[in-house]
Design an enzyme around this catalytic site. Structure first.
Site, short mmCIF file in Angstrom:
data_model
loop_
_atom_site.label_atom_id
_atom_site.label_comp_id
_atom_site.label_asym_id
_atom_site.label_seq_id
_atom_site.Cartn_x
_atom_site.Cartn_y
_atom_site.Cartn_z
CE LYS A 98 4.82 11.43 1.16
NZ LYS A 98 4.40 10.37 0.23
NE ARG A 154 -6.10 9.01 -2.15
CZ ARG A 154 -5.69 7.87 -2.70
NH1 ARG A 154 -6.49 6.81 -2.70
NH2 ARG A 154 -4.50 7.78 -3.24
N1 BES Z 1 2.01 13.58 -2.40
C1 BES Z 1 1.98 12.18 -2.49
C2 BES Z 1 2.12 11.66 -3.92
C3 BES Z 1 3.48 11.81 -4.54
C4 BES Z 1 4.51 10.95 -4.22
C5 BES Z 1 3.69 12.78 -5.50
C6 BES Z 1 5.73 11.08 -4.84
C7 BES Z 1 4.90 12.90 -6.11
C8 BES Z 1 5.93 12.05 -5.80
C9 BES Z 1 0.67 11.62 -1.96
O1 BES Z 1 0.11 12.32 -0.90
C10 BES Z 1 0.94 10.23 -1.46
O2 BES Z 1 1.66 10.10 -0.53
N2 BES Z 1 0.34 9.25 -2.12
C11 BES Z 1 0.53 7.89 -1.75
C12 BES Z 1 -0.82 7.22 -1.82
C13 BES Z 1 -0.84 5.83 -1.27
C14 BES Z 1 -0.64 5.86 0.23
C15 BES Z 1 -2.16 5.23 -1.63
C16 BES Z 1 1.51 7.26 -2.72
O3 BES Z 1 1.46 7.60 -3.91
O4 BES Z 1 2.36 6.51 -2.28
MN MN Z 2 0.83 11.65 0.97
#
Ligand code: BES
Ligand code: MN
Ligand code: ZN
Length: 501
Positions: free
Chosen positions: A277, A351
């Site tokens: 990230k 997931r």
């Molecule tokens: N924990 C995150 C989702 C999230 C992001 C929750 C910001 C709250 C605030 C999750 O693990 C994630 O990173 N999801 C990705 C999925 C994508 C790579 C398909 C996302 O939402 O960017």
């Molecule tokens: Mn994630």
């Protein structure tokens, strides 16, 4: 927090701070007068200037003299009453008790909402007040060398004559619910270097010992024997061992024979892994275990309230780290139910850890759960779609979705239903494995739900994406800055009223 109930009308006792609720456009001159003649003029001025109308969320404080019978009067607006009145009372009580604390009160007395529009029974109002006040006072100060000086130590609710016992019982339940919301908040607010998977397991164990649920923690060896390659894949880059926390609440007097399973994402820190990230706001990813925290808080609530349904809580807990041993884009993992997953993005890890927990719930648990509900901070797309006003609800079962929506409307934890269908399911096709962990662009919340559906078999299932609700940057209503404890209230109410669809 002890909440005491006193059968008495206003103005009979010395009360350090009194809270009066007002419906929009329904002045409460008489009650203000009973609190003390010294407040009359101040109240009239506020009303005349339109500075206090009783709008929802409005709070005004009037101060008298220190040796008055009531030195501080807090006025709290409820807006117009209707279906949502329990929620407005809960929020108003939270804001009012903070205003009283800011004025230095250490004890606060509430008068139940009155008047024609009071669509709420005394017991429901008392429950909402106690819940809101306890949650509204929450502060996370474990790591502050200097703690806040002001503190409210006692809450009192005034009840009509003859209803004290019933109101007391309702207030106790409200206070328990508020405290369990705070349990989830503290787990969420703890930083990633404290709140590891091991820490979550220890906290679940301690809460279960204290309040009456059993905790069994599955270690990585056991996960390997069970074939949980998806959860173990996510954890591979972390020095912290993954845990699958399994909690069981057995009712003393069962109202139903069913077991309901609740599953919460316990990702204790989400760096994104190799698909790392950006740095901005990455610190918020300590909150990525808030689904798990909500499950632990709910287990505590159902045990303390002694509900009549058997509940199993599962929290897959892991970090998601980049490392030489970390899983990589392109890797293929095999989940416990045999399905293979092509990892196209290591940041879509929630997931993956839920997949094995859901498969465990549907294939290993005896008795089989009659329904499964999972809670997860699963997708940024959910924050885009619903913001900080609703969590997404996605389900394969109408009666289950309806029960959750019912529980949502009176609990204050807002849910909005979203669809699942073959169009979304198809977006997870992979050329190399049974499934990809990444959908094609668009509707990321729904393709994530479609992914999870592969691991629940035919069991009625619902998924709550709480990504926009799990933490907040501002204190308002019952929410305080930081983790919100979202999910504890709706899940507790849902489980209290559970019936087979
Ligand atoms: N924990 C995150 C989702 C999230 C992001 C929750 C910001 C709250 C605030 C999750 O693990 C994630 O990173 N999801 C990705 C999925 C994508 C790579 C398909 C996302 O939402 O960017
Ligand atoms: Mn994630
Ligand atoms: Zn995550």
């Amino acid at each position: 927090m002890e909440v005491s109930v006193r059968e008495s009308s206003l103005g009979r006792h010395k009360d350090e701070a009194v809270v009066l609720f007002q419906l929009a456009g329904t002045p409460i001159r008489k009650s203000v007068g009973s609190a003390g003649a010294q407040f009359r003029a101040g109240y009239d001025t506020l009303v005349r200037r339109g500075a206090f109308t009783g709008a929802a969320g409005q709070v005004r404080t009037l101060t008298g003299k220190r040796d008055d019978r009531v030195p501080t009067l807090v006025l709290a607006g409820l807006g117009r009453q209707g279906d949502q009145s329990r929620n407005t009372v809960r929020d108003a009580a939270a804001a009012a008790v903070r205003a009283a604390r800011d004025h230095g009160a250490s004890s606060v007395t509430f008068v139940l909402p009155e008047g024609r529009g009071a669509a709420l029974s005394a017991t429901r109002a008392a429950e909402a007040i106690a819940d809101g006040a306890v949650a509204g006072l929450y502060r996370f100060e474990i790591y502050k060398s200097e703690k806040s000086k002001s503190a409210v130590e006692t809450l009192t609710i005034l009840a009509g004559s003859g209803e004290g016992k019933r109101v007391q019982r309702a207030a106790n339940e409200g206070a328990i619910l508020g405290e369990c919301v705070c349990v989830a908040r503290t787990l969420g607010n703890e930083p990633g270097n404290t709140a590891t998977p091991t820490f979550l397991a220890e906290q679940a164990q301690a809460l279960g010992d204290e309040h009456g649920f059993a905790t069994h923690v599955l270690e990585e060896d056991e996960m390997r024997d069970l074939g949980m390659g998806s959860l173990l894949g996510v954890s591979a880059g972390s020095v912290e061992p993954a845990k699958l926390i399994a909690m069981t609440y057995e009712p003393k007097r069962a109202r139903s024979k069913d077991t309901v399973a609740i599953v919460g994402k316990g990702l204790t820190f989400d760096t994104g892994g190799i698909s790392i990230k950006p740095a901005n706001k990455m610190e918020d990813m300590k909150f990525d275990m808030c689904g798990g925290a909500a499950v632990i808080g709910t287990m505590t609530a159902v045990a303390r309230l002694g509900i009549g349904t058997r509940v199993v809580g599962l929290v897959p807990a892991s970090e998601n780290m980049p490392d030489a041993a970390a899983y990589k884009p392109g890797d293929i993992l095999r989940a416990m139910n045999g399905k293979t997953i092509e990892v196209r993005n290591t940041d879509a890890e929630g997931r993956l850890i839920l997949a094995d927990a859901l498969a465990y719930a549907t294939t290993k648990m005896r008795p089989r759960p009659r329904a499964i509900v999972d809670l997860a901070t699963l997708t940024g797309a959910c924050v885009v779609a619903l913001g900080d006003q609703n969590a997404a609800l996605i389900s394969n079962n109408e009666p289950l979705a309806d029960q959750l929506l019912d529980a949502s409307s009176s609990s204050g934890d807002a849910l909005w239903r979203m669809p699942i269908n073959d169009g979304y399911r198809k977006q997870l096709d992979s050329p190399y494995a049974d499934l990809s962990n990444l959908g094609t662009p668009g509707a990321g919340t729904l393709t994530a739900a479609a992914f999870l559906e592969n691991f629940v078999g035919k069991v009625p299932w619902a998924h709550l994406d709480i990504a926009g609700m799990a933490w907040t940057s501002k204190t308002a209503g019952t929410f305080t800055k930081g983790a919100t404890g979202f999910g504890v209230r709706v899940m507790t109410r849902f489980l209290q009223h559970w019936k087979r669809g």
